[in-house]
Design an enzyme around this catalytic site. Structure first.
Site, PDB file in Angstrom:
ATOM      1  N   LYS A  69      -3.770 -11.855  -4.679  1.00  0.00           N
ATOM      2  CA  LYS A  69      -3.163 -12.540  -3.528  1.00  0.00           C
ATOM      3  C   LYS A  69      -4.127 -12.763  -2.362  1.00  0.00           C
ATOM      4  O   LYS A  69      -3.991 -13.735  -1.625  1.00  0.00           O
ATOM      5  CB  LYS A  69      -1.940 -11.764  -3.030  1.00  0.00           C
ATOM      6  CG  LYS A  69      -0.749 -11.836  -3.977  1.00  0.00           C
ATOM      7  CD  LYS A  69       0.464 -11.185  -3.351  1.00  0.00           C
ATOM      8  CE  LYS A  69       1.647 -11.191  -4.299  1.00  0.00           C
ATOM      9  NZ  LYS A  69       2.871 -10.719  -3.658  1.00  0.00           N
ATOM     10  N   ASP A 106       6.808 -14.527   0.198  1.00  0.00           N
ATOM     11  CA  ASP A 106       7.361 -13.177   0.054  1.00  0.00           C
ATOM     12  C   ASP A 106       8.254 -12.775   1.235  1.00  0.00           C
ATOM     13  O   ASP A 106       9.362 -12.265   1.052  1.00  0.00           O
ATOM     14  CB  ASP A 106       6.237 -12.142  -0.096  1.00  0.00           C
ATOM     15  CG  ASP A 106       5.574 -12.205  -1.463  1.00  0.00           C
ATOM     16  OD1 ASP A 106       6.257 -12.568  -2.442  1.00  0.00           O
ATOM     17  OD2 ASP A 106       4.379 -11.884  -1.554  1.00  0.00           O
TER      18      ASP A 106
END
Ligand code: ATR
Length: 280
Positions: A69, A106
């Site tokens: 990420k 997220d």
């Protein structure tokens, strides 16, 4: 290739157990979209090369998971504000001119699950965020945008919590501390953003932070309840919830970015957890 469908994938290492292909195939069926979505297991040293190759050969979008990420942040040509604040990218999208947009869904996924699915009030409430790694950082800005009274970030390594609090101090009332400095006052909402659940451990916060009105949310999820969810229930909190909803909601946000339509999440959440969805 004539007649070929748009290609998507989740890239991680390891990635075999990812539920993203299942979730996105349900989204595609539900919205009548024709696409393919697969797993891409890529080690860190081959990440950049493999991602560029995926997009160069017609790939339209990627979900990015551990351990990539942070690296994905550096290969996107442009970042959304929420990806920049999160310091991580979980969604890459190819744009018309061939450039890559990096987003992070997220935090929006957590917020959507808390507010829309669980009906948890956040404005004016006190929040304890446990953990100070990438997962914690990713949800800070979206949580602060809901106007909580304050967010206390508490971490096993206190310095990381204090450093994270400094990053977000301009967006609201944020403090950082170690577990030992948490007082006897219960919080309205406790979010576990540590990776402790993955190894069957509990973060060492004192039981005094859990009150009868406290809503506890574990970003982790599993077939069985996570250790944190089980522990929170034994302490008599109002409700303790694993992160299935966040998983599905962040996926829905990615799907919307790619396809321009937001799928219904309740039936997919029901399919994953075995719970009946609202309306059947
Ligand atoms: P992620 O991207 O999943 O957040 P990370 O950046 O490695 O992963 O962060 C893991 C987080 O879980 C950290 O806050 C870590 O605490 P430390 O900073 O003290 O390492 C926390 N964590 C992991 N295992 C833990 C445990 N058994 N008890 C408490 N905290 C734990």
């Amino acid at each position: 290739m004539e007649g070929s469908v748009d290609q998507y994938a989740v890239v991680g290492h390891p990635v075999a157990h990812s539920l993203s292909p299942f979730i996105h195939s349900l989204f595609a069926r539900q919205t009548g979209q024709s696409l393919s979505y697969r797993l891409m297991d890529v080690p860190p040293e081959r990440f950049t090369e493999q991602v560029y190759e995926f997009f160069a050969t017609g790939g339209r979008g990627l979900n990015v998971t551990l351990p990539h990420k942070t690296r994905a942040l550096t290969i996107a040509h442009e970042l959304t504000e929420r990806a920049r604040l999160a310091g991580a990218v979980n969604t890459l999208a190819a744009r018309r001119d061939g450039s890559l947009l990096g987003d992070n869904t997220d935090g929006a996924g957590l917020v959507q699950d808390l507010t829309a699915n669980l009906g948890v009030p956040v404005r004016g409430r006190s929040i304890l965020l446990i953990g100070a790694g990438g997962a914690a950082r990713g949800v800070m800005a979206p949580l602060l945008a809901l106007g909580p009274q304050r967010i206390v970030i508490s971490n096993r390594t206190a310095e990381r919590a204090m450093a994270l609090a400094v990053v977000f101090a301009g967006l609201g009332a944020v403090e950082g501390c170690g577990f030992g400095e948490l007082g006897a006052q219960p919080f309205d909402l406790i979010v576990n953003a540590t990776s402790a659940s993955l190894t069957g451990e509990l973060p060492g916060v004192p039981a005094t932070v859990f009150g009868p009105q406290t809503l506890c949310y574990d970003m982790a999820y599993g077939r069985a309840d996570t250790p944190f969810v089980r522990w929170a229930r034994t302490l008599g909190c109002r409700e303790a919830v694993p992160g299935w909803g966040m998983l599905v909601e962040q996926a829905a946000e990615s799907f919307r970015l790619w396809r321009g339509v937001r799928p219904l999440t309740a039936p997919v959440l029901a399919a994953l957890t075995g719970r009946p969805s609202a309306g059947g």
